[in-house]
Design an enzyme around this catalytic site. Structure first.
Site, PDB file in Angstrom:
ATOM      1  N   HIS A 124      19.984  15.932  15.662  1.00  0.00           N
ATOM      2  CA  HIS A 124      19.375  15.962  16.996  1.00  0.00           C
ATOM      3  C   HIS A 124      20.231  15.215  18.010  1.00  0.00           C
ATOM      4  CE1 HIS A 124      16.837  14.100  20.166  1.00  0.00           C
ATOM      5  NE2 HIS A 124      16.375  15.330  20.261  1.00  0.00           N
ATOM      6  N   SER A 166      20.975  25.916  17.200  1.00  0.00           N
ATOM      7  CA  SER A 166      20.429  25.395  15.953  1.00  0.00           C
ATOM      8  C   SER A 166      19.942  26.513  15.041  1.00  0.00           C
ATOM      9  CB  SER A 166      19.280  24.428  16.263  1.00  0.00           C
ATOM     10  OG  SER A 166      18.775  23.851  15.089  1.00  0.00           O
ATOM     11  N   ASN A 221       8.057  17.233  19.171  1.00  0.00           N
ATOM     12  CA  ASN A 221       8.304  15.910  18.592  1.00  0.00           C
ATOM     13  C   ASN A 221       8.807  16.032  17.157  1.00  0.00           C
ATOM     14  OD1 ASN A 221       7.866  12.853  18.820  1.00  0.00           O
ATOM     15  ND2 ASN A 221       6.712  13.351  16.979  1.00  0.00           N
ATOM     16  N   ARG A 250      12.491  16.683  17.191  1.00  0.00           N
ATOM     17  CA  ARG A 250      13.273  15.520  17.609  1.00  0.00           C
ATOM     18  C   ARG A 250      13.361  14.448  16.533  1.00  0.00           C
ATOM     19  NH1 ARG A 250      10.217  16.113  22.435  1.00  0.00           N
ATOM     20  NH2 ARG A 250       8.881  14.399  21.750  1.00  0.00           N
ATOM     21  N   TYR A 296      22.737  19.983  24.904  1.00  0.00           N
ATOM     22  CA  TYR A 296      21.730  19.853  25.963  1.00  0.00           C
ATOM     23  C   TYR A 296      22.306  19.185  27.207  1.00  0.00           C
ATOM     24  CZ  TYR A 296      17.306  18.675  28.224  1.00  0.00           C
ATOM     25  OH  TYR A 296      16.277  18.554  29.118  1.00  0.00           O
ATOM     26  N   ASN A 351      15.341  15.259  11.914  1.00  0.00           N
ATOM     27  CA  ASN A 351      16.740  14.967  11.575  1.00  0.00           C
ATOM     28  C   ASN A 351      17.396  14.382  12.823  1.00  0.00           C
ATOM     29  OD1 ASN A 351      19.415  14.909  10.787  1.00  0.00           O
ATOM     30  ND2 ASN A 351      19.376  16.923   9.819  1.00  0.00           N
ATOM     31  N   HIS A 355      21.461  27.353  11.324  1.00  0.00           N
ATOM     32  CA  HIS A 355      20.579  27.335  10.161  1.00  0.00           C
ATOM     33  C   HIS A 355      20.614  28.670   9.416  1.00  0.00           C
ATOM     34  CE1 HIS A 355      18.860  23.596  11.740  1.00  0.00           C
ATOM     35  NE2 HIS A 355      18.257  23.454  10.581  1.00  0.00           N
ATOM     36  N   HIS A 373       0.830  -1.203   0.000  1.00  0.00           N
ATOM     37  CA  HIS A 373       0.000   0.000   0.000  1.00  0.00           C
ATOM     38  C   HIS A 373       0.865   1.254   0.000  1.00  0.00           C
ATOM     39  CE1 HIS A 373      -3.458  -2.547   0.664  1.00  0.00           C
ATOM     40  NE2 HIS A 373      -2.868  -3.075   1.723  1.00  0.00           N
TER      41      HIS A 373
END
Length: 524
Positions: free
Chosen positions: A401, A432, A391, A394, A409, A397, A436, A117
């Site tokens: 991350h 980030s 979400n 996270r 972090y 990528n 970017h 499918h």
């Protein structure tokens, strides 16, 4: 003999006794229905409890499997875990000390492609691309009397590509030699002043390495006016090599510094570092899980799909964006025209987002992973099912991350404490967003902080407001709607600025002229 009256009363009494059971049976049926409902509720509760217990046992099995994988790849100089953590302990343990665990697994799209499918949906997307190309070529043939197969945009974008590749060579050699040699200098015996001299030399080498990666690609791009695609090659490799260099030193240096004097400090092997520079991950390990063989047909298929995505992206830009934005700066400014341009750019913008995802995060990374027999292919997760932007960030990528989570972090929590998770997350967003925006500025050749504002301001607010507790389908629709609008804003504003700087060139290249958007004033 009894009289007839007494006999009749006895029959009535018997008859009366025989008429009582129907009422008792009715009440009994009601009690049975009530008991059946209670029993159904009880069985539902038992089923829920059994499912929760099964889920807990499954989580414990997965935790044990993860722990065994960590045991197979222990950190250099670090102790092994004494016992496998259970799921309850895992939810309560602090995030400090969590390390990326690599296991052999396929990419999610490869798993979905095994379902007929989903393959049909993929075929429908290819058929839609073919119909789109055929229709545009047919319209050109009807209007112009000939087929217009224009590759001018593709040729312009990849102009001076050999120069970009030649610039990449010293960048790669610097990354190959300097971090590893610095680590060898720091791993020498700490006796006398030789180690101090080696440590100073290591810092000097690292400073030279950062200067080469930071200055050389910018100098070549500005001096030779490289076009956007050739600049992409340089800036992506610049950022990738810097992140890999940091990860290698960040993972290897603590083991060397904490080793005792008599333990015999040994640097990682050069072959493991060389493999790390090419494998599709930004987290250094001395060994990774490997697949048994290379499927060259799979490699060729992914490279062909990546090339097809590049051609598709150039076709979309040339047909849907260039005709709209090429002359927009020559018309008087109006809010209506700006709003219509943003809405018009939503469709090509979301197409570009999907093409970048499929071409790079799936095809390109899987091709290199297959050639290097790299086992862990989880470069992304099911970001399209996200109901929150936290979400989405996270799962979009996973490669980047993991690097941000491990080295920004977690290290921020180690510095400021486990209670400052909000500040650590804000630091991740800041790093980030700046990177970017730097990539966009490098590729396009001008500073226009659209990505910075969308990513840091709006993206940060959505990350804290649209959290993981929102799980309904309406939130997924909202996320996709905001993605459409965000891509439309980026494509519209960046295209307007690109053509405005060509229609209204700067009279002098001062700092304020470079950072001031020309599309605000270039309307002739």
């Amino acid at each position: 003999m009894e009289p007839k009256g007494g006999h009749q009363r006895r029959k009535e009494g018997l008859g009366g006794k025989q008429e009582q059971p129907p009422s008792e049976e009715g009440s009994t049926e009601k009690h049975r229905a009530s008991d059946l409902m209670q029993w159904t509720r009880h069985m539902e509760a038992v089923k829920t409890q059994l499912l929760e217990q099964a889920q807990g046992q499954l989580m414990e099995l997965l935790d044990r499997a993860t722990w065994e994988a960590v045991q197979s790849y222990p950190p250099k100089g670090g102790p092994l875990l004494s016992s496998p953590p259970n799921s309850l302990q895992k939810t309560r343990e602090p995030v400090l000390g969590k390390r990326k665990v690599f296991v052999i697994r396929k990419s999610l799209l490869d798993e979905l492609m095994e379902v007929q499918h989903f393959r049909t949906i993929y075929h429908m997307f290819i058929a839609g691309l073919c119909v789109f190309i055929i229709s545009t070529l047919a319209i050109d043939f009807i209007d112009e009397g000939r087929l217009l197969l224009e590759f001018d945009l593709l040729i312009f974008s990849f102009g001076q590509l050999p120069l970009a590749l030649m610039t990449w060579v010293p960048m790669f050699l610097s990354t190959l030699l300097v971090p590893y040699q610095t680590l060898r200098l720091w791993a020498r015996p700490r006796a006398g002043g030789a180690w101090t001299l080696g440590a100073v030399m290591g810092f000097i080498l690292l400073a030279a390495h950062i200067s080469v990666l930071g200055i050389l690609p910018i100098h070549v791009a500005v001096e030779h006016q490289l076009p956007p695609a050739s600049r992409c090659v340089l800036v992506f490799e610049q950022v990738r090599l810097l992140m890999k260099s940091y990860s290698f030193l960040r993972e290897a240096v603590p083991g060397i510094l904490h080793a005792k004097q008599g333990d015999g400090i040994q640097a990682p092997s050069f072959s493991s570092y060389l493999y790390f520079l090419f494998c599709p991950t930004l987290i250094y390990r001395e060994a990774y899980p490997r697949t048994p063989h290379i499927r060259w047909n799979y490699v060729a298929k992914n490279f062909a799909q990546a090339l097809g995505c590049i051609l598709y992206a150039c076709f979309i830009l040339g047909r849907l964006c260039v005709p709209i934005f090429a002359n927009m700066s020559r018309e008087p400014f109006s809010t209506r025209a700006l709003l219509l341009s943003v809405l018009h750019a939503t469709l090509p913008g979301i197409f570009m987002l999907l093409l970048i995802f499929f071409a790079f995060l799936h095809c390109w990374l899987n091709a290199f992973a297959e050639m290097l027999r790299f086992g862990d292919r989880m470069f992304y997760r099911d970001w399209w099912n996200s109901t929150s932007f936290s979400n989405y960030y996270r799962t979009w990528n996973v490669v980047v991350h993991d690097w941000l989570y491990s080295y920004v972090y977690q290290d921020a929590l180690w510095l400021v404490g486990d209670q400052a998770r909000g500040a650590a997350m804000l630091g991740v967003f800041l790093v980030s967003a700046v990177v970017h925006e730097y990539i966009f500025c490098f590729v396009l050749g001008f500073f226009y902080p659209v990505m910075l504002m969308l990513f840091l301001v709006f993206g940060g607010l959505l990350n804290f407001t649209m959290h993981d507790q929102h799980t309904g389908p309406a939130w997924n629709v909202l996320m996709w709607t905001l993605l459409f609008l965000g891509q439309g804003i980026q494509v519209s504003l960046y295209c307007q600025e690109w053509y405005a700087r060509r229609h209204c060139p700067l009279p002098q290249t001062t700092f304020w002229e470079l950072v001031t958007p020309q599309s605000w004033s270039c309307h002739t």
